[in-house]
Design a protein around this motif. Structure first.
Motif, PDB file in Angstrom:
ATOM      1  N   CYS A 316     -27.122 -40.153  -8.749  1.00  0.00           N
ATOM      2  CA  CYS A 316     -27.028 -40.060 -10.069  1.00  0.00           C
ATOM      3  C   CYS A 316     -26.381 -38.760 -10.451  1.00  0.00           C
ATOM      4  N   GLY A 317     -26.072 -38.042  -9.474  1.00  0.00           N
ATOM      5  CA  GLY A 317     -25.373 -36.580  -9.734  1.00  0.00           C
ATOM      6  C   GLY A 317     -26.591 -35.683 -10.179  1.00  0.00           C
ATOM      7  N   PHE A 318     -27.788 -36.110  -9.895  1.00  0.00           N
ATOM      8  CA  PHE A 318     -28.960 -34.964 -10.273  1.00  0.00           C
ATOM      9  C   PHE A 318     -29.064 -34.025  -8.988  1.00  0.00           C
ATOM     10  N   GLU A 319     -29.212 -32.761  -9.845  1.00  0.00           N
ATOM     11  CA  GLU A 319     -29.501 -31.673  -8.944  1.00  0.00           C
ATOM     12  C   GLU A 319     -30.148 -30.563  -9.820  1.00  0.00           C
ATOM     13  N   SER A 320     -31.357 -30.213  -9.036  1.00  0.00           N
ATOM     14  CA  SER A 320     -32.420 -29.378  -9.435  1.00  0.00           C
ATOM     15  C   SER A 320     -32.572 -28.044  -8.532  1.00  0.00           C
ATOM     16  N   THR A 321     -33.501 -27.165  -8.785  1.00  0.00           N
ATOM     17  CA  THR A 321     -33.611 -26.274  -8.007  1.00  0.00           C
ATOM     18  C   THR A 321     -34.091 -26.755  -6.642  1.00  0.00           C
ATOM     19  N   GLN A 322     -35.061 -27.665  -6.579  1.00  0.00           N
ATOM     20  CA  GLN A 322     -35.878 -28.144  -5.548  1.00  0.00           C
ATOM     21  C   GLN A 322     -34.737 -29.030  -4.877  1.00  0.00           C
ATOM     22  N   VAL A 323     -34.059 -29.872  -5.319  1.00  0.00           N
ATOM     23  CA  VAL A 323     -33.046 -30.746  -4.664  1.00  0.00           C
ATOM     24  C   VAL A 323     -32.086 -29.673  -4.043  1.00  0.00           C
ATOM     25  N   ARG A 324     -31.576 -28.620  -4.630  1.00  0.00           N
ATOM     26  CA  ARG A 324     -30.680 -27.870  -3.924  1.00  0.00           C
ATOM     27  C   ARG A 324     -31.474 -26.963  -2.655  1.00  0.00           C
ATOM     28  N   GLN A 325     -32.642 -26.510  -2.964  1.00  0.00           N
ATOM     29  CA  GLN A 325     -33.101 -25.965  -1.931  1.00  0.00           C
ATOM     30  C   GLN A 325     -33.403 -26.955  -0.582  1.00  0.00           C
ATOM     31  N   ALA A 326     -33.620 -28.338  -0.796  1.00  0.00           N
ATOM     32  CA  ALA A 326     -33.922 -29.404   0.334  1.00  0.00           C
ATOM     33  C   ALA A 326     -32.464 -29.456   0.823  1.00  0.00           C
ATOM     34  N   VAL A 327     -31.436 -29.702   0.017  1.00  0.00           N
ATOM     35  CA  VAL A 327     -29.966 -29.583   0.577  1.00  0.00           C
ATOM     36  C   VAL A 327     -29.745 -28.394   1.398  1.00  0.00           C
ATOM     37  N   VAL A 328     -29.991 -27.397   1.347  1.00  0.00           N
ATOM     38  CA  VAL A 328     -29.503 -26.176   1.986  1.00  0.00           C
ATOM     39  C   VAL A 328     -30.426 -26.266   3.195  1.00  0.00           C
ATOM     40  N   ALA A 329     -31.778 -26.436   2.949  1.00  0.00           N
ATOM     41  CA  ALA A 329     -32.654 -26.461   4.369  1.00  0.00           C
ATOM     42  C   ALA A 329     -32.178 -27.613   5.279  1.00  0.00           C
ATOM     43  N   ALA A 330     -31.724 -28.751   5.049  1.00  0.00           N
ATOM     44  CA  ALA A 330     -31.237 -29.791   5.790  1.00  0.00           C
ATOM     45  C   ALA A 330     -29.761 -29.534   6.426  1.00  0.00           C
TER      46      ALA A 330
END
Length: 898
Positions: A316-330
């Motif tokens: 859905c094109g959704f991005e939040s602080t928590q989503v971004r942090q998870a993306v960077v960590a992965a």
């Protein structure tokens, strides 16, 4: 039941639910900075301006050895990286290169997509191929050679653009090692000297890039995906499929594996269950479980080229602080949102990953199973804009919309996009794997064999040569380097008998006049090929006139080893019939000069000092508008030329300025060559280094401030008001071989650790020294002299005279009362460097030279007439001298060059 209806309902419901949440959290993660980036680079009409700038920078980068982007503002950094520099500021030149990838980066991001490395080829090359290997002990593997019209993407390949003297070598890194060895070879399998240029913005230096991302792989959507994947693959369109791994089963995983084996499909994480809000993430295992878990599921169920998933497609094109942090960590390199009209790479974010990036065109507005000509044309226009601006066209689609049918409007759009040889078709993750190699500075290029050289800045002081006994080239290296540039004529002057100077091109043989000394020691290190000695009074080589040797654009080069003649003009190489043609001189003021005749005047370009009893490489080029003189591989001077007339009758002369002029050369000459092209600075450097052959040691000067490359640099001698004496201490290097020189009376030169020059006492006077060219004296035939400006000593009773001079290298300051009566003339023997730090070849001289024709020519009969013809300065430092016959009363005992 197809998944499109639940997804559509979920997406619509989520918009109201997370509107406030999204607005707040995107600001927290840097959405403001991301918005500014899009405003500056990606949106609407600004795209064309920004991409036009990128193209301008790309063209600029192609015309230079290296484009350094670190000095650009962050807003321009994305576009300035069209050709990325590697670690370090230099552009190596060699016959073999080693490429090393940072092992941490490789372990984190996989980085298996082939990188493209640009190399400069010798002018006029043809029939070349390229080889690579991943370990020095491995056998070489020949890269498949491609041409510009071939359809190839993301494979190991070599493409040669011989018209532009460029090779594009695309090679992947191996998971077993982080190194690649590369070289270019000729038809005989011999390594060719090339220069590393950089990594282009797009694979194979393509004009634009196309990528396609497809969302929502689930078991029920597999059939529609299979149709879409097949259609895209048939058109050569690489694509990325976003997998909702929590819904997959064994059968659907097996189908995805089949897509991957087709070579056009990439697997990307699309979370496990498609959450579209933070609440949905938390209710389905949390952000890390959804973001990293999807990656882990892919690695567990698919066989990939490397154990790495480079791309994440946001549900859905959704991005939040928590989503971004998870993306960077992965450790995802590519993070796609649903913004539109984006045609650029994402910038690197402060959180340690590329910022999330949208796409260029989204099919969400297309009706399910349909479309229209207007929508097709709209999509085509979006591609056309990205293509024309040299950007990235990113198409986003949900295959469950069933737009991809043979003959459909979407199929017609795909046909419009596909099949362009100047477009890079790439997966979304592959796009950013390549981009990471290209612009993150994790790749190091090293010249590992053959001629290894780092170019100097333009207009640097002339390097002084010091030979070392260790060689890295073969005896044929210099000959190969010259031959690679297709000279019109090339005389090695290697005869040991007879009267013919053989042209290796077999077209312009010359004749030895007055029996010069054949078989003399030659210029080329580690090459037994001899040179020729000339007596400076009657001997030279005469080559019959040919129009091919007298073109409007040309280069001329030779190695010169003068043994005397100071105070007189000495012709090295000339094709001149006054007032037409050109000549290379060792001038009466002991600097190298390149003269061009326009028919009405002379343009003179001056270079570095003439070193007696030492080999110097000279190259003069004229490209139709600028004359350049290179001395020992470095540009020593240049001048704009508004008019040049090649001569039309006289023989070409080696060892004098022109037949009958009498400006003879005393000493040895070797390897003269003439070209009908203007050699580039890099090719001149390659020739010089091929002749020097070994790593060089250089006399050094310790500067007090950063140096700006200029044609001359000064050492300011500051006399002490109380100390009436000074000693100049020279510290030798162990590897030098300066030729013998005899100090003048009143000076001493002591071989060993610290030779010292002790001036004679003179009448009591004090003055401030003014700059002048310097030549260091020594009687030690096997010692390299290092000038240490900060050294001080106290010779006894020396008082400086007015107008004394001292010049060297950068601009340090020493306490050095100059002595007018001391003029050592010997110079260190040949050394070779061409680095960004200019070398110093100091000369103690009593006074500065004037810039008039009188001081540039030999004094004697006719000198008074010469003084009446002042020298005019050309637009870029060259001297324009009036054309005039020899003054009345001049004689060949004191000749005046024209």
């Amino acid at each position: 039941m197809k998944r499109h209806a639940p997804h559509l309902r979920a997406f619509q419901a989520s918009q109201t639910l997370n509107q406030a949440e999204t607005a707040a959290t995107r600001t927290q993660i840097g959405e403001l900075a991301q918005s500014r980036w899009r405003t500056a680079h990606g949106m609407n009409t600004r795209v064309s301006r920004a991409m036009a700038l990128r193209q301008l920078l790309l063209r600029a980068a192609r015309s230079t050895w290296l484009l350094r982007v670190s000095v650009l503002s962050p807003a321009l950094l994305l576009f300035a990286s069209s050709v990325a520099s590697v670690v370090g500021a230099a552009s190596p030149i060699a016959t073999e290169f080693r490429v090393d990838l940072d092992p941490t980066a490789q372990g984190t991001y996989g980085l298996t997509y082939p990188g493209t490395f640009i190399f400069e080829l010798p002018a006029g090359s043809s029939g070349l191929s390229a080889q690579y290997r991943h370990n020095a002990a491995d056998a070489w593997t020949t890269l498949p050679t491609k041409i510009a019209t071939d359809a190839f993407n993301g494979v190991a390949a070599a493409r040669f653009d011989f018209a532009a003297n460029r090779a594009y070598l695309s090679v992947p890194f191996s998971q077993a090692t982080n190194s690649i060895f590369m070289r270019v070879v000729n038809s005989l399998g011999q390594a060719v000297t090339t220069g590393y240029v950089g990594i282009p913005a797009f694979y194979d230096n393509r004009r634009a890039a196309v990528t396609v991302s497809l969302d929502d792989v689930t078991p029920e959507n597999v059939p529609s995906f299979t149709t879409t994947v097949s259609l895209l693959a048939a058109k050569g369109l690489h694509h990325t499929v976003g997998i909702e791994t929590g819904f997959m089963n064994a059968s659907s995983w097996a189908t995805v594996q089949q897509w991957l084996q087709g070579g056009y499909t990439e697997a990307a994480a699309h979370t496990r269950t498609h959450p579209c809000t933070d609440t949905q993430y938390l209710n389905s295992g949390g952000h890390a479980a959804q973001v990293s878990g999807s990656r882990d599921d892919i690695l567990a169920n698919l066989s990939l080229q490397a154990p790495y998933v480079p791309a994440f497609l946001q549900p859905c094109g959704f991005e939040s602080t928590q989503v971004r942090q998870a993306v960077v960590a992965a450790h995802y390199l590519a993070d796609r949102n649903t913004d539109t009209e984006i045609t650029n790479y994402a910038p690197w974010s402060n959180d340690g990953a590329y910022a999330s990036v949208g796409q260029t065109y989204n099919t969400d507005l297309w009706p399910n199973g349909g479309g229209s000509a207007a929508l097709r044309d709209q999509a085509n226009a979006a591609f056309n804009q990205a293509y024309s601006s040299g950007g990235i066209y990113h198409l986003m689609d949900h295959p469950w919309k069933e737009l991809w049918q043979g003959g459909s409007f979407m199929d017609e759009h795909a046909q419009h996009v596909a099949g362009r040889p100047d477009v890079w078709y790439v997966t979304f993750g592959g796009l950013y794997q390549y981009h990471y190699l290209q612009e993150r500075g994790k790749v190091t290029i090293t010249a590992v064999s053959g001629i290894v050289f780092t170019p100097t800045p333009t207009l640097s002081p002339t390097p002084t040569l010091t030979r070392t006994p260790t060689a890295t080239s073969t005896p044929s290296a210099y000959r190969s380097a010259v031959a690679a540039d297709n000279p019109v004529a090339y005389w090695r002057l290697d005869e040991t008998g007879g009267a013919t100077a053989t042209d290796l091109q077999s077209a312009h043989h010359g004749s030895y006049v007055s029996s010069p000394a054949l078989g003399q020691p030659g210029a080329i290190e580690n090459d037994p090929d001899p040179g020729v000695g000339f007596n400076g009074s009657s001997q030279y080589v005469s080559v019959p006139y040919s129009p091919a040797l007298n073109t409007a654009i040309f280069s001329a080069e030779a190695w010169a080893h003068p043994t005397g003649g100071s105070g007189a003009y000495r012709g090295v190489l000339a094709s001149r019939s006054y007032p037409q043609g050109w000549v290379l001189y060792a001038s009466a003021s002991n600097v190298w000069e390149f003269w061009l005749n326009s028919g009405a005047g002379i343009v003179s370009v001056s270079g570095g000092p003439v070193a007696l009893n030492a080999w110097t490489h000279l190259a003069a080029t004229f490209d139709g508008s600028v004359a350049r003189l290179y001395v020992n591989g470095a540009l020593a001077g240049s001048a704009a030329v508004t008019s040049y007339n090649p001569q039309t009758s006289a023989a070409l002369a080696i060892g004098q300025s022109e037949p009958g002029a009498g400006f003879w050369f005393p000493g040895r000459l070797d390897e003269p060559a003439v070209y009908n092209t203007a050699l580039s600075a890099s090719r001149v450097q390659i020739h010089f280094q091929a002749g020097a052959a070994a790593p060089m040691s250089t006399p050094t000067v310790t500067p007090t401030a950063p140096a700006t490359p200029t044609r001359t640099s000064t050492l300011v001698a500051t006399p002490s008001p109380t100390a009436m004496t000074a000693t100049l201490t020279l510290t030798p290097s162990a590897t030098a071989t300066p030729t013998g020189a005899t100090p003048l009376p009143s000076s001493t030169a002591t071989a060993g650790p610290t030779p010292t020059l002790t001036p004679m006492p003179v009448a009591s006077q004090t003055s401030t020294a003014t700059p002048s060219p310097i030549t260091m004296a020594t009687s030690a035939p096997t010692t390299t002299l290092t000038l240490t400006p900060s050294a001080t000593a106290t010779p006894t009773g020396a008082t400086p005279l007015p107008s004394s001079t001292a010049t060297a290298g950068l601009i340090p300051t020493v306490t050095l009362p100059p002595v007018a009566s001391l003029t050592p003339t010997a110079t260190p023997s040949r050394s070779a460097t061409a680095t960004s730090v200019p070398t110093a070849t100091p000369t103690l001289a009593p006074s500065a030279t004037a810039t008039t024709a009188a001081t540039r020519e030999t004094a004697g009969p006719g000198a008074a007439a010469a003084r009446a013809s002042p020298v005019a300065t050309g637009p870029t430092g060259g001297q324009i001298e009036p054309a005039a016959p020899l003054p009345p009363g001049s004689s060949r005992l004191s000749p005046q060059p024209r």
